[in-house]
Scaffold this motif. Structure first.
Motif, PDB file in Angstrom:
ATOM      1  N   ALA A   1      83.912   9.291  10.182  1.00 20.19           N
ATOM      2  CA  ALA A   1      83.178   8.433   9.254  1.00 20.19           C
ATOM      3  C   ALA A   1      83.949   8.239   7.950  1.00 20.19           C
ATOM      4  CB  ALA A   1      81.802   9.026   8.970  1.00 20.19           C
TER       5      ALA A   1
ATOM      6  N   ASP B   1      88.474   1.942   5.869  1.00 15.86           N
ATOM      7  CA  ASP B   1      88.013   0.726   6.554  1.00 15.86           C
ATOM      8  C   ASP B   1      89.134  -0.009   7.273  1.00 15.86           C
ATOM      9  OD1 ASP B   1      85.498   1.213   5.638  1.00 15.86           O
ATOM     10  OD2 ASP B   1      85.561  -0.250   4.013  1.00 15.86           O
TER      11      ASP B   1
ATOM     12  N   PRO C   1      84.236  -0.881  10.671  1.00 23.45           N
ATOM     13  CA  PRO C   1      83.242   0.058  10.118  1.00 23.45           C
ATOM     14  C   PRO C   1      82.106   0.430  11.072  1.00 23.45           C
ATOM     15  CG  PRO C   1      83.845  -1.542   8.461  1.00 23.45           C
ATOM     16  CD  PRO C   1      84.517  -1.977   9.744  1.00 23.45           C
ATOM     17  N   TRP C   2      81.561  -0.522  11.806  1.00 19.55           N
ATOM     18  CA  TRP C   2      80.435  -0.193  12.682  1.00 19.55           C
ATOM     19  C   TRP C   2      80.863   0.724  13.824  1.00 19.55           C
ATOM     20  CZ3 TRP C   2      80.275  -1.316  17.849  1.00 19.55           C
ATOM     21  CH2 TRP C   2      81.135  -2.302  18.327  1.00 19.55           C
TER      22      TRP C   2
ATOM     23  N   ARG D   1      83.284   3.043  13.574  1.00 25.13           N
ATOM     24  CA  ARG D   1      83.376   4.367  12.958  1.00 25.13           C
ATOM     25  C   ARG D   1      82.001   4.995  12.869  1.00 25.13           C
ATOM     26  NH1 ARG D   1      85.374   2.085   8.444  1.00 25.13           N
ATOM     27  NH2 ARG D   1      84.016   3.437   7.268  1.00 25.13           N
ATOM     28  N   THR D   2      81.023   4.205  12.482  1.00 28.16           N
ATOM     29  CA  THR D   2      79.658   4.709  12.361  1.00 28.16           C
ATOM     30  C   THR D   2      79.132   5.165  13.720  1.00 28.16           C
ATOM     31  OG1 THR D   2      79.227   3.261  10.485  1.00 28.16           O
ATOM     32  CG2 THR D   2      77.308   4.138  11.639  1.00 28.16           C
TER      33      THR D   2
ATOM     34  N   VAL E   1      78.180   8.966  14.535  1.00 21.70           N
ATOM     35  CA  VAL E   1      76.800   9.292  14.933  1.00 21.70           C
ATOM     36  C   VAL E   1      76.786  10.000  16.288  1.00 21.70           C
ATOM     37  CG1 VAL E   1      74.612   8.253  15.675  1.00 21.70           C
ATOM     38  CG2 VAL E   1      75.671   7.546  13.527  1.00 21.70           C
TER      39      VAL E   1
END
Length: 109
Positions: A34, A38, A43-44, A46-47, A51
């Motif tokens: 996380a 960038d 980014p999504w 990595r998220t 998670v």
């Protein structure tokens, strides 16, 4: 209830501690992914990877003690040991994270 051989109890404790250290490693990996800039991954993605890793961490940590307790109970009652039901979840979960990360590394090169 019969007292089990101390070697089995200590082996069960070591396994419990291994689950906890695995949970810490998964959590650290999730936080690390996380924190990647960038410019490395979208980014999504990595998220999602973060998670997934932190969720696996929470699952490992949350189920470590109940697994230890169930095995200890089986040892004391001389009953069959419970199956490692979550082994597949962790194996496939970590493999999925690794495959997604590998594809992203290849695509970003």
């Amino acid at each position: 209830m019969k007292e089990p051989d101390p070697r089995f109890t200590l082996a069960n404790e070591r396994t419990f501690l291994t689950w906890i250290s695995t949970a810490l490693a998964l959590s650290a990996g999730g936080v690390a992914i996380a924190a990647i800039p960038d410019t490395v991954f979208v980014p999504w993605v990595r998220t999602v990877l973060g998670v997934m890793l932190v969720s696996l961490s929470a699952l490992a940590a949350g189920l470590a003690y109940p697994r230890w307790r169930n095995i200890q109970r089986a040892l004391r009652q001389e009953a069959p040991l419970p199956p490692p039901a979550l082994a597949a979840v962790f194996g496939y979960g970590v493999a999925a994270v690794a495959v997604v990360a590998l594809v992203l590394i290849i695509l970003s090169a």
